[in-house]
Write a protein that holds these residues in place. Structure first.
Motif, mmCIF file in Angstrom:
data_model
loop_
_atom_site.group_PDB
_atom_site.id
_atom_site.type_symbol
_atom_site.label_atom_id
_atom_site.label_comp_id
_atom_site.label_asym_id
_atom_site.label_seq_id
_atom_site.Cartn_x
_atom_site.Cartn_y
_atom_site.Cartn_z
ATOM 1 N N UNK A 248 -25.875 -83.000 33.898
ATOM 2 C CA UNK A 248 -25.258 -83.460 35.322
ATOM 3 C C UNK A 248 -26.261 -83.251 36.349
ATOM 4 N N UNK A 249 -26.671 -82.026 36.409
ATOM 5 C CA UNK A 249 -27.768 -81.712 37.512
ATOM 6 C C UNK A 249 -28.967 -82.672 37.410
ATOM 7 N N UNK A 250 -29.336 -82.986 36.212
ATOM 8 C CA UNK A 250 -30.433 -83.758 36.076
ATOM 9 C C UNK A 250 -30.222 -85.406 36.885
ATOM 10 N N UNK A 251 -28.956 -85.778 36.495
ATOM 11 C CA UNK A 251 -28.501 -87.073 36.822
ATOM 12 C C UNK A 251 -28.235 -87.245 38.385
ATOM 13 N N UNK A 390 -33.583 -76.574 36.741
ATOM 14 C CA UNK A 390 -34.011 -77.396 35.658
ATOM 15 C C UNK A 390 -35.079 -76.470 34.509
ATOM 16 N N UNK A 391 -36.151 -75.985 35.267
ATOM 17 C CA UNK A 391 -37.001 -75.366 34.314
ATOM 18 C C UNK A 391 -36.619 -74.272 33.646
ATOM 19 N N UNK A 392 -35.625 -73.389 34.428
ATOM 20 C CA UNK A 392 -35.040 -72.242 33.953
ATOM 21 C C UNK A 392 -33.975 -72.658 32.646
ATOM 22 N N UNK A 393 -33.297 -73.716 32.864
ATOM 23 C CA UNK A 393 -32.350 -73.951 31.935
ATOM 24 C C UNK A 393 -33.250 -74.309 30.653
ATOM 25 N N UNK A 394 -34.509 -75.068 30.697
ATOM 26 C CA UNK A 394 -35.196 -75.538 29.768
ATOM 27 C C UNK A 394 -35.715 -74.222 28.931
ATOM 28 N N UNK A 395 -36.053 -73.251 29.638
ATOM 29 C CA UNK A 395 -36.694 -72.159 29.063
ATOM 30 C C UNK A 395 -35.477 -71.332 28.294
ATOM 31 N N UNK A 396 -34.373 -71.524 28.893
ATOM 32 C CA UNK A 396 -33.033 -70.628 27.994
ATOM 33 C C UNK A 396 -32.644 -71.385 26.815
ATOM 34 N N UNK A 397 -32.694 -72.794 26.922
ATOM 35 C CA UNK A 397 -32.323 -73.489 25.759
ATOM 36 C C UNK A 397 -33.310 -73.235 24.935
ATOM 37 N N UNK A 398 -34.548 -73.297 25.002
ATOM 38 C CA UNK A 398 -35.625 -73.097 23.955
ATOM 39 C C UNK A 398 -35.503 -71.692 23.486
ATOM 40 N N UNK A 399 -35.242 -70.581 24.177
ATOM 41 C CA UNK A 399 -34.915 -69.523 23.485
ATOM 42 C C UNK A 399 -33.728 -69.630 22.378
#
Length: 641
Positions: A248-251, A390-399
């Motif tokens: 939702x944030x990305x869009x 967004x970058x923080x979410x990507x990092x958390x998703x990667x973990x």
């Protein structure tokens, strides 16, 4: 009768089984799972629910009325419960991976040419779908020749799962009826980047195989040159609610919104991967040797297809929401990762095997060297507008993804002692035979049976998907107990005997086979209990005058949770090629067990979690091998007698 949505073939609506039958079967299902005392308590709850003045009778009428109004009274209930309400990551937990026999690639031209052939064949298939000309399949047993519902075959290409904060939804591509050449594109992922490749346009028609190949070559050369790449695809492997919020944030940015729309509507995704390190999942593999790619064994290849190997390998080179992701890597590894909510494995496997056979039929891709294609614009590399959140979410998703990947205990086990030819010689369905072997293997390890899920197709009915064959029957328990009896010494001499004779074991085997066969038939004919119980539960929620969570006692009692805690999740995934499909367990302390019976062997894909203190695919494979061998000894003696 009801007209099919996809032609003039008449298909019946899914029946609502008689309430009394389902309640009796439910109580029988619980017998091997509960103590006698607890079973008696549950029987009282069932009698109250299904009695003359019980709520069950009112809910049954509600379902019968729903059946008259809808094409398939259970479809929405089942889809939400099985898939769309699921909040954990769908990689490993839901998405299966499929491994095809590896190719021999010498150059990136070989990779591009082979992949172009697959895409070209996909367009051929899409044209058949657009004309609604896919041949209607017919039942091969039990009411031989009955037409089967083809709806899920039309929900594969161009479709995508959409994350939601509380419940996911689906983007389902419309079947084009008027245009002969609608616009189509694919998304190619390479080095964690997404490229949009138009492969058919209303104004210029369809790209040739050489033109598609040229587009792929451009991507293979361009992707390694890009720097500062953000692995946005890793978000699709996150928990569903968190991914929905991130999406939702990305869009909010129209550029990102367009990217996501292109991905949703793409015919499919092609993942041009890097090979996993040979040491990934390095272990002693049981069973007969299968194929390999380079120095990588079949279990390593399966990890690549199921999850990609983590954020440092290929897990960000995915879009796990997409129904079809073709995976090709430079060392020849080939396969598929697919999102399960749209279709069952049989529909996806049929499509993929068709594509692979088409590619194989055209000879060596290196023979074609004419690729002077200069009139096409290069593929569009999708660029994303991202902020710090967004970058923080990507990092958390990667973990999260990396922890899931590290936790997966997965093994491809080829049992080479015998295959379905021997099983058929025993006059037993191979599926029934293997299901009972799985019960014996589990019992030998844990001294008990557990709720077991096996998918059973209900495609004889309009919009039919699957119900659950429950293999842990009282009859199966009696047989596995007999098969597991130890040998004992007689007066401290070397002479030994079995506490249960072979004749008695065979009698118990025949009864277990009979019950398992009938359970399979009941399910494919729409008389399974799980869909019906789900319907009664959801009907109670919809008709409750109080809170939506108010449910009858049979659904709140611990026994219902036990009945639906599938520590053994199984499925027959038959292929015509030397390929196989696997998936993760559905419970933290459970096993996933798919199997592909061949004439002279059985390919098992066994999964568990390393974090569990009670499961181990190595021990399960050992127990399964011992079980299959002991069954052969028992049945061979009987055949010789």
């Amino acid at each position: 009768m009801k007209l099919s949505l996809l032609g003039d073939i008449q298909l019946p609506r899914l029946p609502v089984p008689p309430l009394e039958n389902t309640m009796q079967k439910y109580l029988k299902t619980l017998q091997p799972l509960l103590s006698d005392k607890k079973h008696d308590e549950v029987k009282k709850l069932v009698d109250k629910f299904a009695g003359e003045n019980g709520l069950g009778r009112k809910l049954q009428l509600y379902l019968l009325d729903r059946r008259e109004k809808l094409d398939n009274w259970a479809y929405e209930y089942w889809l939400n419960d099985m898939y769309l309400n699921f909040r954990n990551p769908i990689l490993i937990n839901s998405n299966p991976g499929m491994v095809f026999p590896p190719r021999k690639f010498t150059t990136i031209l070989d990779v591009a040419r082979f992949t172009a052939r697959l895409i070209d064949a996909t367009l051929d298939h899409k044209e058949i779908l657009n004309k609604k000309a896919l041949p209607i399949e017919k039942a091969t047993s039990r009411e031989l020749g009955q037409p089967l519902c083809m709806a899920q075959y039309y929900r594969i290409l161009g479709c995508c799962r959409i994350p939601g904060k509380n419940r996911d939804s689906q983007y389902i591509a419309e079947i084009v009826q008027e245009q002969d050449h609608p616009s189509e594109h694919v998304i190619v992922m390479c080095r964690n980047q997404q490229y949009c490749v138009p492969i058919q346009a209303a104004d210029r028609g369809r790209l040739t195989e050489e033109e598609i190949c040229a587009q792929l070559l451009y991507i293979l050369n361009d992707a390694p040159c890009q720097g500062n790449i953000v692995p946005i695809g890793i978000l699709t492997g996150w928990k569903r609610t968190l991914w929905a919020e991130a999406r939702d944030e990305l869009m909010r940015d129209e550029h990102n919104e367009r990217n996501i729309d292109l991905i949703n509507k793409a015919l499919l995704i092609v993942c041009l991967d890097e090979a996993l390190p040979p040491a990934f999942n390095c272990r002693l593999q049981k069973g007969g040797k299968g194929f390999n790619a380079g120095n990588r064994d079949e279990s390593n290849l399966a990890h690549q297809m199921i999850h990609g190997g983590g954020s440092r390998c290929n897990s960000a080179n995915r879009w796990f929401d997409k129904t079809v992701q073709l995976i090709i890597s430079g060392d020849g590894a080939c396969g598929l990762c697919y999102e399960h909510s749209m279709a069952e494995g049989v529909a996806v496997i049929q499509l993929l095997e068709q594509l692979w056979k088409h590619a194989d039929s055209l000879g060596d891709p290196a023979e074609v060297l004419s690729l002077n294609i200069s009139h096409l614009p290069p593929p569009e590399r999708l660029e994303w507008i991202l902020d710090a959140n967004d970058m923080k979410r990507i990092e958390e998703a990667g973990e999260v993804v990396d922890n899931l990947v590290k936790d997966l205990d997965f093994q491809v086990f080829r049992f080479i002692g015998y295959g379905k030819s021997f099983m058929k010689s025993c006059k037993v369905s191979p599926d029934v035979y293997i299901q009972l072997a799985l019960q014996l293997a589990y019992y030998k390890l844990y001294g008990k049976l557990t709720a077991t899920y096996e998918s059973a197709s209900t495609r004889r009915f309009l919009l039919g998907r699957v119900d659950c064959i429950r293999s842990a029957s009282p009859e199966a328990l009696q047989w596995v107990m007999a098969m597991s009896q130890p040998k004992e010494d007689v007066n401290n001499k070397k002479v030994t005997f079995h506490l249960v004779s072979d004749d008695r074991k065979y009698e118990l085997w025949c009864e277990a086979v009979r019950v398992q066969t009938q359970e399979m038939i009941d399910n494919i004919l729409g008389m399974g209990i799980d869909i019906h119980l789900l319907g009664l539960r959801e009907a109670a929620r919809e008709t409750s005058p109080t809170a939506a969570s108010a449910l009858p006692d049979i659904f709140t009692d611990e026994s219902y949770r036990i009945a639906n805690k599938f520590l053994l999740s199984t499925s027959q995934v038959a292929t015509t090629m030397n390929s196989f499909m696997g998936y993760g367990p559905v419970e933290p302390d459970g096993y996933g067990a798919s199997y592909n019976p061949k004439n002279d062997q059985i390919i098992f894909c066994l999964s568990a979690f390393w974090s569990s203190e009670v499961t181990s695919t190595s021990r399960f494979a050992q127990s399964l091998e011992e079980s299959l061998n002991s069954m052969q000894v028992l049945l061979s003696r009987r055949n010789e007698a």
